[in-house]
Design a protein around this motif. Sequence first.
Motif, mmCIF file in Angstrom:
data_model
loop_
_atom_site.group_PDB
_atom_site.id
_atom_site.type_symbol
_atom_site.label_atom_id
_atom_site.label_comp_id
_atom_site.label_asym_id
_atom_site.label_seq_id
_atom_site.Cartn_x
_atom_site.Cartn_y
_atom_site.Cartn_z
ATOM 1 N N LEU A 122 0.900 -1.353 -0.150
ATOM 2 C CA LEU A 122 0.125 0.076 -0.051
ATOM 3 C C LEU A 122 0.679 1.381 -0.072
ATOM 4 C CD1 LEU A 122 -2.865 -0.934 2.593
ATOM 5 C CD2 LEU A 122 -3.085 -1.069 0.222
ATOM 6 N N LEU A 123 1.889 1.313 0.760
ATOM 7 C CA LEU A 123 2.746 2.522 0.677
ATOM 8 C C LEU A 123 3.537 2.578 -0.506
ATOM 9 C CD1 LEU A 123 4.172 4.754 2.199
ATOM 10 C CD2 LEU A 123 5.823 2.996 3.261
ATOM 11 N N ALA A 124 3.697 1.419 -1.199
ATOM 12 C CA ALA A 124 4.586 1.589 -2.298
ATOM 13 C C ALA A 124 3.475 2.007 -3.465
ATOM 14 C CB ALA A 124 4.878 0.018 -2.865
ATOM 15 N N ILE A 125 2.152 1.684 -3.464
ATOM 16 C CA ILE A 125 1.299 2.099 -4.370
ATOM 17 C C ILE A 125 1.052 3.771 -3.925
ATOM 18 C CG2 ILE A 125 -1.141 2.306 -4.882
ATOM 19 C CD1 ILE A 125 -1.279 -0.933 -4.398
ATOM 20 N N LEU A 126 1.119 4.227 -2.934
ATOM 21 C CA LEU A 126 1.018 5.627 -2.507
ATOM 22 C C LEU A 126 2.048 6.385 -3.283
ATOM 23 C CD1 LEU A 126 -0.301 7.928 -0.977
ATOM 24 C CD2 LEU A 126 0.870 7.317 0.979
ATOM 25 N N LEU A 127 3.326 5.832 -2.932
ATOM 26 C CA LEU A 127 4.273 6.450 -3.545
ATOM 27 C C LEU A 127 4.537 6.668 -5.061
ATOM 28 C CD1 LEU A 127 7.086 5.120 -0.937
ATOM 29 C CD2 LEU A 127 6.151 7.503 -1.043
ATOM 30 N N SER A 128 4.040 5.692 -5.507
ATOM 31 C CA SER A 128 3.979 5.402 -7.053
ATOM 32 C C SER A 128 3.168 6.475 -7.673
ATOM 33 C CB SER A 128 3.630 4.111 -7.625
ATOM 34 O OG SER A 128 2.168 3.565 -7.271
ATOM 35 N N THR A 129 2.133 6.645 -6.910
ATOM 36 C CA THR A 129 1.227 7.814 -7.623
ATOM 37 C C THR A 129 1.902 9.411 -7.472
ATOM 38 O OG1 THR A 129 0.301 8.300 -5.182
ATOM 39 C CG2 THR A 129 -0.755 6.716 -6.895
ATOM 40 N N THR A 203 11.463 -10.617 -3.465
ATOM 41 C CA THR A 203 10.408 -9.718 -2.887
ATOM 42 C C THR A 203 10.118 -8.472 -3.826
ATOM 43 O OG1 THR A 203 10.756 -10.394 -0.538
ATOM 44 C CG2 THR A 203 9.151 -8.657 -0.860
ATOM 45 N N ALA A 204 11.164 -7.945 -4.247
ATOM 46 C CA ALA A 204 11.099 -6.465 -5.110
ATOM 47 C C ALA A 204 10.339 -7.034 -6.349
ATOM 48 C CB ALA A 204 12.252 -5.924 -5.037
ATOM 49 N N ILE A 205 10.657 -8.206 -6.672
ATOM 50 C CA ILE A 205 10.306 -8.533 -8.278
ATOM 51 C C ILE A 205 8.602 -8.777 -8.088
ATOM 52 C CG2 ILE A 205 10.142 -10.542 -9.819
ATOM 53 C CD1 ILE A 205 12.988 -10.748 -9.568
ATOM 54 N N LEU A 206 8.247 -9.621 -7.122
ATOM 55 C CA LEU A 206 6.878 -9.622 -6.544
ATOM 56 C C LEU A 206 6.077 -8.574 -6.577
ATOM 57 C CD1 LEU A 206 6.741 -12.765 -4.343
ATOM 58 C CD2 LEU A 206 6.053 -12.797 -6.710
ATOM 59 N N ILE A 207 6.659 -7.406 -5.817
ATOM 60 C CA ILE A 207 5.959 -6.168 -5.705
ATOM 61 C C ILE A 207 5.983 -5.563 -6.913
ATOM 62 C CG2 ILE A 207 6.070 -3.629 -4.646
ATOM 63 C CD1 ILE A 207 7.510 -5.135 -2.126
ATOM 64 N N GLU A 208 7.099 -5.224 -7.785
ATOM 65 C CA GLU A 208 6.923 -4.877 -8.875
ATOM 66 C C GLU A 208 5.855 -5.222 -9.725
ATOM 67 O OE1 GLU A 208 7.641 -4.215 -13.281
ATOM 68 O OE2 GLU A 208 8.087 -6.238 -11.988
ATOM 69 N N ALA A 209 6.001 -6.743 -9.812
ATOM 70 C CA ALA A 209 4.753 -7.552 -10.730
ATOM 71 C C ALA A 209 3.188 -7.126 -10.255
ATOM 72 C CB ALA A 209 4.921 -8.961 -10.658
ATOM 73 N N GLY A 210 3.240 -6.968 -8.783
ATOM 74 C CA GLY A 210 2.122 -6.780 -8.429
ATOM 75 C C GLY A 210 1.321 -5.302 -8.741
ATOM 76 N N MET A 211 2.402 -4.055 -8.795
ATOM 77 C CA MET A 211 2.042 -2.749 -9.015
ATOM 78 C C MET A 211 1.785 -2.900 -10.492
ATOM 79 S SD MET A 211 5.009 -1.068 -6.817
ATOM 80 C CE MET A 211 4.506 0.515 -7.294
ATOM 81 N N SER A 212 2.597 -3.471 -11.313
ATOM 82 C CA SER A 212 2.279 -3.507 -12.773
ATOM 83 C C SER A 212 1.026 -4.172 -12.994
ATOM 84 C CB SER A 212 3.464 -4.345 -13.523
ATOM 85 O OG SER A 212 4.474 -3.428 -13.326
ATOM 86 N N PHE A 213 0.472 -5.139 -12.381
ATOM 87 C CA PHE A 213 -0.641 -5.666 -12.475
ATOM 88 C C PHE A 213 -1.891 -4.760 -12.237
ATOM 89 C CE2 PHE A 213 -4.341 -8.316 -11.077
ATOM 90 C CZ PHE A 213 -4.484 -9.104 -12.030
#
Length: 274
Positions: A122-129, A203-213
């Motif tokens: 969720l924090l990664a999604i917030l920062l990505s915006t 873990t970072a690869i999974l988070i990146e895949a999740g954010m891209s998804f």
Amino acid sequence: MLKKTRKINFVTIFALVILTIVIAMVLFPALFTSYDPLKVDMTKKLLAPCGEHILGTDEYGRDIFCRIVYGARSSVCVGLGTAILSALIGVPLGLVAGYYGGKADNIIMRIMDAFQSFPSILLAILLSTIFDTSILSLILTISAVSFPRFAKLVRGNVLVIKKQDYVAAAKVAGVSNSYIMFNTILKNCMSVVVIQFSMLTATAILIEAGMSFLGLGLEPPAPAWGSMLFYANKYVNSSISYVLSPTFTIFLVVLSINLLGDALRDILDPKKKS
């Protein structure tokens, strides 16, 4: 006992082979495919796997295998970049907190707790915006939620190591604190740092895949495993290979990194050696 050793070696070799192939895809993608990952051909959309397209094509007629090969670059760069940046930030903070203790320890650890109090995705999604969608912004975003892992792990090890006799002897000899931290203590923390590095890469690869998804990764038409899975989800009834290809690729790469991390733990852990 001999069979167990052979099994561990086989698993490690399997992980190394997979990761070697992925790294080769990152460095020399043209060796694996002659197709252009961005070329559109609507006459070939959603083809099933065949001799010409071993994994079929997507909704724009682009070769799926080609896009997986070129998509490895973004996923691996994000994974390694995140692990490197997180280690560069977290390891010194953990060293300072564990070695000096007191107010420095309290302040640093409370900051780490604040970062970890938010769900990482969720924090990664917030920062990505806030930032533009690029490989660099993804690295910065995921590192912001990952570096506390290094800080807390290193701090815990420093609290134990600084009580050892050789550290006390170095202090009596007049060795500077910075030298003791980064030369004497850090050397004895490297095993856990290396293991955490490998785990965080996965873990970072999974988070990146999740954010891209979720549509927060690299903007199309740039190939990325997570975004491929996002668009393939719409055609699950038309082309099952379109869905399975990026899914299995992410699974295989993350599994290989975790297997390699387990092997490193067994090699570097003195308790395992004994």
